[in-house]
Design a protein around this motif. Structure first.
Motif, PDB file in Angstrom:
ATOM      1  N   SER A  74       0.853  -1.188   0.000  1.00  0.00           N
ATOM      2  CA  SER A  74       0.000   0.000   0.000  1.00  0.00           C
ATOM      3  C   SER A  74       0.887   1.235   0.000  1.00  0.00           C
ATOM      4  CB  SER A  74      -0.939   0.018   1.211  1.00  0.00           C
ATOM      5  OG  SER A  74      -0.200   0.206   2.404  1.00  0.00           O
ATOM      6  N   ARG A  75       0.267   2.363  -0.296  1.00  0.00           N
ATOM      7  CA  ARG A  75       1.039   3.604  -0.371  1.00  0.00           C
ATOM      8  C   ARG A  75       0.116   4.787  -0.109  1.00  0.00           C
ATOM      9  NH1 ARG A  75       5.824   4.804  -3.318  1.00  0.00           N
ATOM     10  NH2 ARG A  75       6.102   7.017  -3.803  1.00  0.00           N
ATOM     11  N   ILE A  76       0.546   5.685   0.756  1.00  0.00           N
ATOM     12  CA  ILE A  76      -0.168   6.937   0.988  1.00  0.00           C
ATOM     13  C   ILE A  76       0.512   8.011   0.140  1.00  0.00           C
ATOM     14  CG2 ILE A  76      -0.838   8.687   2.672  1.00  0.00           C
ATOM     15  CD1 ILE A  76      -0.822   6.583   4.818  1.00  0.00           C
ATOM     16  N   TYR A  77      -0.199   8.544  -0.827  1.00  0.00           N
ATOM     17  CA  TYR A  77       0.380   9.568  -1.690  1.00  0.00           C
ATOM     18  C   TYR A  77       0.288  10.958  -1.065  1.00  0.00           C
ATOM     19  CZ  TYR A  77       0.660   6.168  -5.485  1.00  0.00           C
ATOM     20  OH  TYR A  77       0.976   5.075  -6.256  1.00  0.00           O
ATOM     21  N   GLU A  78      -0.745  11.166  -0.275  1.00  0.00           N
ATOM     22  CA  GLU A  78      -0.938  12.478   0.340  1.00  0.00           C
ATOM     23  C   GLU A  78      -1.875  12.351   1.530  1.00  0.00           C
ATOM     24  OE1 GLU A  78      -4.189  13.678   0.171  1.00  0.00           O
ATOM     25  OE2 GLU A  78      -4.897  12.143  -1.218  1.00  0.00           O
ATOM     26  N   LEU A  79      -1.823  13.351   2.384  1.00  0.00           N
ATOM     27  CA  LEU A  79      -2.781  13.518   3.470  1.00  0.00           C
ATOM     28  C   LEU A  79      -3.218  14.973   3.475  1.00  0.00           C
ATOM     29  CD1 LEU A  79      -1.275  11.494   6.476  1.00  0.00           C
ATOM     30  CD2 LEU A  79      -3.344  10.970   5.190  1.00  0.00           C
ATOM     31  N   VAL A  80      -4.500  15.193   3.623  1.00  0.00           N
ATOM     32  CA  VAL A  80      -5.021  16.560   3.656  1.00  0.00           C
ATOM     33  C   VAL A  80      -5.900  16.701   4.893  1.00  0.00           C
ATOM     34  CG1 VAL A  80      -6.934  15.911   2.134  1.00  0.00           C
ATOM     35  CG2 VAL A  80      -6.319  18.319   2.395  1.00  0.00           C
ATOM     36  N   ILE A  81      -5.769  17.825   5.573  1.00  0.00           N
ATOM     37  CA  ILE A  81      -6.470  18.058   6.833  1.00  0.00           C
ATOM     38  C   ILE A  81      -7.595  19.059   6.615  1.00  0.00           C
ATOM     39  CG2 ILE A  81      -6.238  18.902   9.202  1.00  0.00           C
ATOM     40  CD1 ILE A  81      -3.359  18.032   9.165  1.00  0.00           C
ATOM     41  N   ASN A  82      -8.753  18.729   7.125  1.00  0.00           N
ATOM     42  CA  ASN A  82      -9.899  19.631   7.087  1.00  0.00           C
ATOM     43  C   ASN A  82      -9.703  20.716   8.141  1.00  0.00           C
ATOM     44  OD1 ASN A  82     -12.453  20.834   7.010  1.00  0.00           O
ATOM     45  ND2 ASN A  82     -13.359  19.262   8.328  1.00  0.00           N
ATOM     46  N   SER A  83      -9.066  21.798   7.745  1.00  0.00           N
ATOM     47  CA  SER A  83      -8.794  22.896   8.671  1.00  0.00           C
ATOM     48  C   SER A  83      -8.677  24.187   7.870  1.00  0.00           C
ATOM     49  CB  SER A  83      -7.496  22.644   9.455  1.00  0.00           C
ATOM     50  OG  SER A  83      -6.389  22.570   8.576  1.00  0.00           O
ATOM     51  N   ASP A  84      -8.588  25.281   8.573  1.00  0.00           N
ATOM     52  CA  ASP A  84      -8.421  26.591   7.948  1.00  0.00           C
ATOM     53  C   ASP A  84      -7.236  27.297   8.614  1.00  0.00           C
ATOM     54  OD1 ASP A  84      -8.662  28.978   6.641  1.00  0.00           O
ATOM     55  OD2 ASP A  84     -10.472  29.639   7.697  1.00  0.00           O
TER      56      ASP A  84
END
Length: 277
Positions: A74-84
């Motif tokens: 498996s591979r995580i290409y990116e992580l994005v956080i729901n924030s401002d």
């Protein structure tokens, strides 16, 4: 990625951001970071967050995810956080093309976080609040012992999904409060209204059990509340303040993550659609 590739990626992100806005996407300010695999998978073990409180389940998740990555499963290409502002973390050994594609992908993720109704009540300062909670939990470990804190966390995490994350939950509570307040302010319609309670007073004198209306209403409200964690926070008679605080934090964090659980397919489909457009 080489230094030249990073500069090329920065230029591409500026171009993609402008194009995304032309397409009508509306997202928070973006913060892109390129990180190594061990950092990215640490965030992944924390359910996509850069910091959380200490618990053995996070270490377990990290070793499982990192082992799958090392074995090529498996591979995580990116992580994005729901924030401002919205934080996006890219894997440093992605190719330039992969990181360009991922960057366009996360712009639509952020647009989804900002505009989808399911996320309208989520906290946007979650990174700071989770860091503060982690620090507070460390203080509890110093004061009450690490094992005691871990036992509370084990119990809290076991029931963390038993929350009422619906947007109508708060509205129902507000309507109940307004109804109770209105009933208390309702003026008497008759000078003899107090005589209607005569039968109850007679039953008290005779030793018969009497159900007090306010208690009955409260019991009904408690029975109808499907938020188990909130029920324990409000009504438990055995929890200390620090234990109640841990439950409160677990509940608030679960309410933050819950919209992502409910919109997983749509949340991935929207960036895929917008990216192809």
């Amino acid at each position: 990625m080489t230094e030249d590739e990073v500069k090329e990626l920065e230029r591409s992100i500026e171009q993609m951001t402008a194009m995304a806005k032309e397409f009508g996407l509306d997202f928070y300010d973006m913060r892109f970071e390129i990180v190594p695999a061990d950092v990215l998978y640490t965030f992944g073990a924390y359910q996509g967050m850069p910091t959380r409180f200490s618990h053995w389940t996070f270490g377990k998740a990290y070793h499982r995810m990192k082992m799958d990555y090392d074995l090529g499963l498996s591979r995580i290409y990116e992580l994005v956080i729901n924030s401002d502002p919205c934080y996006a973390f890219l894997l440093d050994n992605n190719t330039l093309v992969q990181n360009k594609l991922v960057s366009a992908h996360v712009l639509a993720h952020c647009d989804f976080f900002k505009n989808n109704a399911m996320f309208s009540n989520t906290a946007r300062n979650v990174v700071n609040s989770m860091a503060a909670s982690a620090e507070r939990f460390r203080e509890y470990e110093m004061e009450h012992g690490k094992e005691a804190v871990e036992q509370v966390l084990d119990a809290a995490l076991a029931i963390q999904e038993h929350v009422d994350a619906s947007r109508t939950a708060l509205r129902r509570q507000r309507l109940r409060d307004q109804k109770i307040e209105a009933s208390e302010k309702t003026p008497k319609t008759s000078p003899f209204e107090d005589m209607f309670a005569l039968d109850e007073r007679l039953r008290v004198l005779s030793g018969e059990p009497v159900v007090v209306p306010s208690q009955s209403s409260k019991l009904t409200e408690m029975e109808l509340n499907k938020d188990l964690v909130l029920f324990l926070i409000n009504h438990s008679k055995v929890l200390d303040d620090w234990q109640r605080d841990i439950l409160t934090v677990i509940r608030e964090e679960m309410l933050y993550f819950w919209p992502q659980v409910e919109t997983k397919i749509m949340n991935e489909g929207w960036p895929s659609y917008r990216k192809d457009a």
